[in-house]
Design an enzyme around this catalytic site. Structure first.
Site: not given
Ligand SMILES: CC(=O)SCCNC(=O)CCNC(=O)[C@H](O)C(C)(C)COP(=O)(O)OP(=O)(O)OC[C@H]1O[C@@H](n2cnc3c(N)ncnc32)[C@H](O)[C@@H]1OP(=O)(O)O
Length: 567
Positions: A287, A291-292, A299-300
């Site tokens: 589970e 995740c963050a 988005v890198k």
């Molecule tokens: C179970 C849980 O914890 S749910 C909560 C998840 N965490 C959050 O919302 C906290 C804030 N967000 C984050 O920390 C980050 O944006 C994460 C963890 C969600 C994603 O990590 P990133 O390093 O930004 O992701 P990464 O750069 O690998 O992106 C992967 C793909 O997902 C997409 N993506 C990233 N975040 C999001 C989002 N919130 N919604 C939709 N798409 C997203 C990116 O655009 C990318 O798309 P692509 O491959 O088509 O270019």
């Protein structure tokens, strides 16, 4: 059964927080408090000073192992309800802003000194189940000249206490079953091959960072080792900031809970992000609790690589086949891109009662593939692409690129000098023969006596079509080329413009449109341009659609009557 409690945590929506301009301001506003805390911690001179990790309010809990008993969860839930107003958390639970943590130079020096001392050790081996005895769990920061104990471990399972595991180490040296070696890849590498898409490019660049030692992915849990604790606290801070609706105490509890593991991204010895999960080894699923990625690194590609490392680790070390998570609404897109679905295919018996309900989240599932080299997907994709390219080259010569023609473009692209079709480099090699001259999928006039007469028929037809379009009520936006003085960014967006006047010049040259298909392609481009630049609700977009319909009906009726005349 305590860990299987099925409770609803009312205030645990993980709404994410995106970076905002006020971010740094708020960080600096609280940094003095934070520095005081760190100074107190670094001195560790008095027990009255709360150490930065783990603070007294949770260290007792974490020492006692899993924190998911009914009592614990109920109390978390109750505290969670007022967590937002719980400004006093900062004293009990180190409520540091992630940036504050980064900004404190004394802490950085301290951390760097410790991490240098132990460079390499943290990436060695997976954790054992027995390393968490009280003596190993030194939860207080030591002075800089003190020794830090690093335990090597042997890859334990069951989600028990675990030392740092270099995630992906099961594929040591990058060799993965079913994947050809580097030398083989070089052999089949061919020119003009598109080696990677955006996904692969990001993955490969992060993989190179890992290989160069600038980036690492570690799986840790609360084992009391100082540097691990520093990283876990760093990760906890990121979660607290990025998941602001999550009770901070709850975050601390799970991150520090020994039945949870955290896969972390660590760059230059600083935590960039991570995933905290609980492996239910007997049920073969995990589970994902949090995740963050830290705000300025999102988005890198870190989130994707992190998830890939997690999958590989959970499959190879924990023996898991699935992940479940309650995803925040605004993170659903990210999870979908990582292979999660909203449909839960996993047998309910395997998970129901094990995981906790979250309000405001969507339960999502991910099946872990038993074979995929998750940490080396980009290599797999590249090799598949190469193999397909090789096969195409066996079957066709479309990869051969001939030198272009010096077209000597004049106005409207009409060539100054006439080049015979058979002189075009590559035409004959591609199988063209002179009897194919003027060949078109539109064959209404192709049965005419000679190609010159045939061409004349087409010119007349094209001329009549142009006139018909020109006279149409919706033609006004298309009569002349777009004037860049009126629409300054037009040619930034539209790289291949077209208009009725330009087409008319091409028709009248009687040399440009050697096939009717070329004419149709220009007409189509003109309308496609209009729909690319303008949104559907604009008059330009609507004119384009109406005029195109008109054009198509004229083509149909013209070809039908030509066909009748031929009969
Ligand atoms: C179970 C849980 O914890 S749910 C909560 C998840 N965490 C959050 O919302 C906290 C804030 N967000 C984050 O920390 C980050 O944006 C994460 C963890 C969600 C994603 O990590 P990133 O390093 O930004 O992701 P990464 O750069 O690998 O992106 C992967 C793909 O997902 C997409 N993506 C990233 N975040 C999001 C989002 N919130 N919604 C939709 N798409 C997203 C990116 O655009 C990318 O798309 P692509 O491959 O088509 O270019």
């Amino acid at each position: 059964m305590d860990s299987h409690s099925h409770l609803t945590i009312p205030n645990r929506s993980r709404s994410s927080q995106s970076p905002s301009p006020s971010h740094s301001a708020s960080a600096s506003a609280t940094s003095s408090i934070h520095k005081r805390k760190l100074a107190a911690a670094a001195s560790a001179a008095s027990e009255d000073h709360a150490p930065p990790f783990p603070p007294s309010s949770f260290s007792a809990d974490t020492r006692d192992g899993a924190l998911t008993s009914n009592d614990d969860l109920e109390s978390i839930s109750a505290r969670g309800a007022d967590s937002d107003s719980d400004a006093d958390d900062s004293d009990a639970v180190v409520d540091d802003d992630e940036d504050e943590f980064d900004n404190d130079s004394s802490m950085r020096t301290f951390t760097a000194a410790r991490l240098e001392t132990n460079a390499g050790a943290s990436a060695t081996g997976a954790g054992s189940g027995g390393g968490g005895g009280p003596s190993a769990r030194n939860t207080k920061l030591k002075m800089e000249n003190s020794t830090v104990k690093i335990e090597k471990s042997d890859g334990g399972k069951d989600g028990g206490p675990t030392g740092a595991s270099a995630v992906g180490s099961t594929t040591a040296g990058g060799s993965v079953a079913g994947i050809v070696t580097k030398e083989d890849a070089v052999k089949i590498f061919t020119e003009n091959l598109q080696t990677s898409g955006a996904y692969s490019a990001r993955e490969e660049s992060l993989k190179r960072e890992e290989e160069a030692g600038r980036l690492k992915f570690l799986c840790l849990s609360n084992d009391g080792i100082d540097e691990h604790m520093i990283w876990l606290i760093g990760l906890k801070n990121i979660f607290a900031r990025q998941l602001p609706n999550m009770p901070k105490e709850y975050i601390v509890r799970l991150v520090m809970d020994r039945s949870h593991k955290s896969v972390m991204v660590i760059r230059r010895n600083q935590v960039v992000g991570g995933i905290t999960y609980r492996p239910y080894v007997s049920q073969k699923f995990g589970e994902i609790a949090f995740c963050a990625i830290t705000a300025d690194e999102q988005v890198k590609g870190y989130g994707t690589r992190l998830m890939n490392h997690l999958k590989q680790y959970a499959r190879d070390i924990d023996g898991l086949t699935h992940f479940l998570t309650y995803a925040d609404n605004n993170a659903v897109g990210y999870f979908i891109k990582q292979g999660f679905t909203k449909e839960i295919y996993l047998d309910k018996d395997r998970w129901q009662g094990y995981i906790k309900d979250y309000d405001g989240g969507i339960l999502m599932e991910c099946k872990i593939d038993p074979k995929l080299p998750y940490t080396d997907l980009s290599t797999m994709i590249r090799r598949q692409r190469q193999a397909i390219d090789e096969k195409i080259r066996e079957l066709s010569n479309c990869h051969i690129v001939y030198t272009g023609i010096d077209f000597q473009k004049k106005e409207a692209g009409i060539p100054k000098k006439i080049i015979k079709v058979e002189e075009y480099p590559g035409f004959r090699e591609a199988g063209w023969t002179p009897d194919q001259w003027g060949h078109s999928r539109f064959n209404a006039f192709n049965t005419s006596t000679d190609s010159a007469t045939n061409q004349k028929h087409w010119t007349v037809f094209m001329r009549s079509l142009l006139k018909s379009m020109h006279d149409h009520v919706d033609a006004w936006p298309f009569k002349e080329p777009v004037d860049a003085r009126d629409v300054p960014d037009y040619y930034d967006i539209i790289k291949d413009p077209m208009d009725l006047k330009t087409m008319s010049k091409r028709v009248e040259s009687e040399q440009y449109y050697v096939t009717f298909d070329m004419f149709v392609a220009d007409v189509k481009r003109m309308f496609a341009n209009a729909r690319t630049y303008n949104s559907p609700d604009t008059i330009y977009f609507k004119c384009a659609t109406r005029l195109e319909n008109h054009f198509e009906s004229k083509v149909q009726s013209g070809l039908q009557s030509a066909a009748k005349i031929q009969q």
